[in-house]
Design an enzyme around this catalytic site. Structure first.
Site, mmCIF file in Angstrom:
data_model
loop_
_atom_site.group_PDB
_atom_site.id
_atom_site.type_symbol
_atom_site.label_atom_id
_atom_site.label_comp_id
_atom_site.label_asym_id
_atom_site.label_seq_id
_atom_site.Cartn_x
_atom_site.Cartn_y
_atom_site.Cartn_z
ATOM 1 N N CYS A 94 29.109 38.856 41.319
ATOM 2 C CA CYS A 94 29.151 40.301 41.511
ATOM 3 C C CYS A 94 28.631 41.077 40.299
ATOM 4 C CB CYS A 94 30.575 40.706 41.900
ATOM 5 S SG CYS A 94 30.603 42.199 42.894
ATOM 6 N N ARG A 128 31.199 50.890 50.243
ATOM 7 C CA ARG A 128 31.642 49.632 49.606
ATOM 8 C C ARG A 128 31.603 48.530 50.666
ATOM 9 N NH1 ARG A 128 32.783 49.880 44.500
ATOM 10 N NH2 ARG A 128 33.175 47.659 44.399
ATOM 11 N N HIS A 196 33.676 36.592 45.783
ATOM 12 C CA HIS A 196 34.866 36.408 44.956
ATOM 13 C C HIS A 196 35.817 35.483 45.713
ATOM 14 C CE1 HIS A 196 34.005 39.774 42.228
ATOM 15 N NE2 HIS A 196 33.679 40.496 43.276
HETATM 16 N N1 GLN Z 1 30.523 47.540 39.983
HETATM 17 C C1 GLN Z 1 29.774 46.642 40.845
HETATM 18 C C2 GLN Z 1 29.755 47.108 42.317
HETATM 19 O O1 GLN Z 1 30.679 47.801 42.739
HETATM 20 C C3 GLN Z 1 30.342 45.231 40.801
HETATM 21 C C4 GLN Z 1 31.771 45.167 41.352
HETATM 22 C C5 GLN Z 1 32.372 43.771 41.241
HETATM 23 O O2 GLN Z 1 32.073 43.032 40.295
HETATM 24 N N2 GLN Z 1 33.249 43.446 42.249
HETATM 25 O O3 GLN Z 1 28.864 46.701 43.045
#
Ligand code: GLN
Length: 248
Positions: A94, A128, A196
């Site tokens: 990520c 998101r 993740h």
């Molecule tokens: N800030 C980045 C995004 O929102 C990575 C987030 C993360 O590592 N989960 O895409």
């Protein structure tokens, strides 16, 4: 036989259990009697480019990414580029993954320069992408088709260059950008992913692929193959199968 792991920014880039990836690599070596050394390299730590077989960088929010970006550019970039040329394995998740490309443009603030280790770039999207994700890929170790399961939570949309191979194709979930059905990157020994969970405990075949490549950096492949004896993996496989049943 010894594996040397550099865990980059363990305090800053470690959300959604990403440190579980390093623990998995450590345990899968230990169970086979392979010695493992893990160095924790945070802000300001320089890197001996030839010391490490595998580098891990986890995920983090935009603010942590900005601090890491500055340290990468000012302290670690040159050594990491040399390490990549010397076939070290990179596993990045990520936020860490996004900094492997040319840049990450967050919603606010300046564009964050990446390492340009892969031909890719990331821009923050307006939605998101959160949820369980399943991808399909061909194992670089066995040539078999395999599923990889995880959990994604990112607003960043990553676009791969023409010559860059994704880690896999999205079966359920969003992946790199929710548009082109690609997820992550697997370019030589450079791996990036939005998964993740953490990723490796439920994907033992991928963990062993990374170990094979990392150990092959300093040992003959036949020696590595005989060292990486198959593990029982009943619990890991059960977790993988359960994750396959979760809906994105
Ligand atoms: N800030 C980045 C995004 O929102 C990575 C987030 C993360 O590592 N989960 O895409």
């Amino acid at each position: 036989m010894k594996l040397r792991i550099a865990y980059l920014y363990p305090d800053l880039l470690n959300i959604y259990g990403d440190r579980g990836n390093v623990l998995t690599l450590f345990r899968r070596c230990q169970w086979r009697g392979i010695a493992v050394e893990i160095d924790y390299l945070d802000l300001g730590s320089s890197i001996d480019a030839d010391r490490y077989d595998l580098y891990f960088m986890g995920g983090g929010q935009d603010t942590q990414q900005a601090r890491v970006c500055e340290d990468l550019q000012q302290v670690k970039k040159e050594s990491l580029l040399v390490a990549a040329q010397n076939q070290a394995v990179f596993l990045t998740v990520c936020g860490g993954y996004q900094l492997l490309g040319h840049y990450y443009k967050p919603h606010e603030g300046p564009e964050l320069r990446g390492l340009s280790l892969i031909d890719a770039h990331t821009v923050a999207g307006h939605k998101r992408h959160i949820g369980n994700i399943v991808i399909e890929r061909t194992s670089a170790l066995t040539g078999n088709l395999e599923t990889v399961v995880g959990f994604e939570n990112h607003s960043g949309l990553t676009y791969l260059g023409k010559a860059v191979s994704p880690l896999g194709q999205v079966k359920t979930g969003s992946g790199n950008n929710g548009e082109d059905a690609t997820e992550g990157v697997a370019q030589g020994n450079i791996y990036g992913t939005y998964l993740h969970g953490s990723l490796l405990p439920k994907n033992p075949a991928l963990a062993d692929e990374l170990l094979f490549k990392a150990l092959s950096r300093g040992h003959a492949q036949e020696q590595v193959k005989s060292a990486l004896i198959p593990l029982e993996d009943a619990l890991e496989s059960m977790a993988h199968q359960r994750a396959l049943l979760l809906k994105a």
